[in-house]
Scaffold this active site. Structure first.
Site, PDB file in Angstrom:
ATOM      1  N   GLY A   1       0.771  -1.239   0.000  1.00  8.27           N
ATOM      2  CA  GLY A   1       0.000   0.000   0.000  1.00  8.27           C
ATOM      3  C   GLY A   1       0.801   1.286   0.000  1.00  8.27           C
TER       4      GLY A   1
ATOM      5  N   ASN B   1       1.370   3.095  -2.597  1.00  2.00           N
ATOM      6  CA  ASN B   1       0.612   4.023  -3.449  1.00  2.00           C
ATOM      7  C   ASN B   1      -0.611   4.566  -2.708  1.00  2.00           C
ATOM      8  OD1 ASN B   1       1.701   4.425  -6.287  1.00  2.00           O
ATOM      9  ND2 ASN B   1       1.963   2.223  -5.987  1.00  2.00           N
TER      10      ASN B   1
ATOM     11  N   ASN C   1      -5.987   2.913 -12.719  1.00  2.00           N
ATOM     12  CA  ASN C   1      -4.986   1.941 -12.274  1.00  2.00           C
ATOM     13  C   ASN C   1      -3.605   2.534 -12.454  1.00  2.00           C
ATOM     14  OD1 ASN C   1      -3.890  -0.672 -11.519  1.00  2.00           O
ATOM     15  ND2 ASN C   1      -3.376  -0.967 -13.679  1.00  2.00           N
TER      16      ASN C   1
ATOM     17  N   HIS D   1       0.236   1.399 -13.174  1.00  2.00           N
ATOM     18  CA  HIS D   1       1.012   0.251 -13.647  1.00  2.00           C
ATOM     19  C   HIS D   1       2.478   0.658 -13.717  1.00  2.00           C
ATOM     20  CE1 HIS D   1       1.830  -3.522 -15.628  1.00  2.00           C
ATOM     21  NE2 HIS D   1       2.635  -2.847 -16.438  1.00  2.00           N
TER      22      HIS D   1
ATOM     23  N   ASP E   1      -4.794  -3.616 -18.575  1.00  2.00           N
ATOM     24  CA  ASP E   1      -3.855  -2.509 -18.857  1.00  2.00           C
ATOM     25  C   ASP E   1      -4.117  -1.878 -20.222  1.00  2.00           C
ATOM     26  OD1 ASP E   1      -2.540  -2.881 -16.395  1.00  2.00           O
ATOM     27  OD2 ASP E   1      -1.187  -4.366 -17.255  1.00  2.00           O
TER      28      ASP E   1
ATOM     29  N   GLU F   1       5.423   6.683  -9.688  1.00  2.00           N
ATOM     30  CA  GLU F   1       4.092   6.284  -9.210  1.00  2.00           C
ATOM     31  C   GLU F   1       3.521   7.187  -8.123  1.00  2.00           C
ATOM     32  OE1 GLU F   1       3.381   2.008  -8.591  1.00  2.00           O
ATOM     33  OE2 GLU F   1       5.378   1.671  -9.383  1.00  2.00           O
TER      34      GLU F   1
HETATM   35  C1  GAR Z   1       3.114  -0.925  -7.514  1.00  2.00           C
HETATM   36  O1  GAR Z   1       4.389  -0.862  -8.099  1.00  2.00           O
HETATM   37  C2  GAR Z   1       2.038  -0.944  -8.595  1.00  2.00           C
HETATM   38  O2  GAR Z   1       2.353  -0.128  -9.690  1.00  2.00           O
HETATM   39  C3  GAR Z   1       2.060  -2.396  -8.988  1.00  2.00           C
HETATM   40  O3  GAR Z   1       2.212  -3.093  -7.773  1.00  2.00           O
HETATM   41  C4  GAR Z   1       2.906  -2.270  -6.818  1.00  2.00           C
HETATM   42  C5  GAR Z   1       2.070  -2.153  -5.573  1.00  2.00           C
HETATM   43  O4  GAR Z   1       2.785  -1.529  -4.537  1.00  2.00           O
HETATM   44  N1  GAR Z   1       0.869  -2.752  -9.701  1.00  2.00           N
HETATM   45  C6  GAR Z   1       0.850  -3.646 -10.696  1.00  2.00           C
HETATM   46  O5  GAR Z   1       1.815  -4.279 -11.038  1.00  2.00           O
HETATM   47  C7  GAR Z   1      -0.512  -3.821 -11.354  1.00  2.00           C
HETATM   48  N2  GAR Z   1      -0.374  -4.498 -12.607  1.00  2.00           N
HETATM   49  P1  GAR Z   1       2.052  -0.842  -3.288  1.00  2.00           P
HETATM   50  O6  GAR Z   1       1.117  -1.893  -2.675  1.00  2.00           O
HETATM   51  O7  GAR Z   1       3.173  -0.508  -2.357  1.00  2.00           O
HETATM   52  O8  GAR Z   1       1.310   0.362  -3.773  1.00  2.00           O
END
Ligand code: GAR
Length: 195
Positions: free
Chosen positions: A12, A14, A107, A109, A150, A180
């Protein structure tokens, strides 16, 4: 003020970036709900610390993808949600779900779409694929979610340079820090403001 639900599966970071952006970058929307598809997601702790309501919806408990998506819809309706942000939500949502929220689901990515994206490309696998290919620039993309994994309209992208000696882990961290965590709150604000 638009009501935002953030869908999570793991750490989490993000989600944290969105929480921290409230009142500065994110002014047109408020995070009112965090939904996890994994009861152990650390993101749930982040939500609780920030005083945000949480819901855990488990596909296994629902019994099928269709029932899982129906339950998600019920939860969103109960909380009066306007916008959904997928922030590290590691499960694919089908057209049954996405068609109910056109241009209402975002989303993040961790690559420059259309590179290293689609089914099977998530988390560290995306960065491993970029390193295996030998690209010198990668980045992050925020896009609307439709029935194509995506494949929805791109809202924002930011490039990040790959450095000598990068591992999937070091690259993931740099993409998060330089792209991100900046891009996602900005994109959420833009979508909330224009809605
Ligand atoms: C992030 O890097 C996000 O972009 C990626 O997973 C991670 C989650 O981190 N998402 C994907 O790969 C979706 N296809 P977080 O839980 O620390 O935010």
């Amino acid at each position: 003020m638009k009501r935002i639900a953030v869908f999570v599966s793991g750490g989490g970071t993000n989600l944290q970036a969105l929480i921290d952006a409230q009142g500065t970058v994110l002014n047109s929307g408020k995070i009112t709900l965090v939904v996890a598809n994994n009861a152990d997601a650390y993101a749930l702790e982040r939500a609780k610390k920030a005083g945000i309501a949480t819901e855990v919806v488990l596909k296994k408990q629902c019994g099928s993808q269709a029932a899982f998506e129906e339950r998600l819809k019920e939860v969103l309706t109960a909380h009066g949600i306007d916008i959904i942000v997928l922030a590290g939500f590691m499960t694919i949502l089908t057209e049954n779900f996405t068609s109910c929220y056109p241009k209402r689901i975002l989303n993040v990515h961790p690559s420059l779409i259309p590179s290293f994206c689609g089914e099977g490309f998530y988390g560290l696998r995306v960065h491993q694929a970029a390193l295996d290919y030998g690209v010198k620039v990668t980045g992050a993309t925020v896009h609307f979610v439709n029935e194509i994994p995506d494949g929805g309209e791109i809202i924002a992208q930011k490039a990040v340079y790959i450095e000598d000696g990068d591992t999937p882990e070091t690259l993931q961290r740099r993409v998060m820090e330089q792209a991100e965590w900046i891009l996602l709150p900005e994109a959420a604000e833009k979508v909330c403001k224009e809605l």
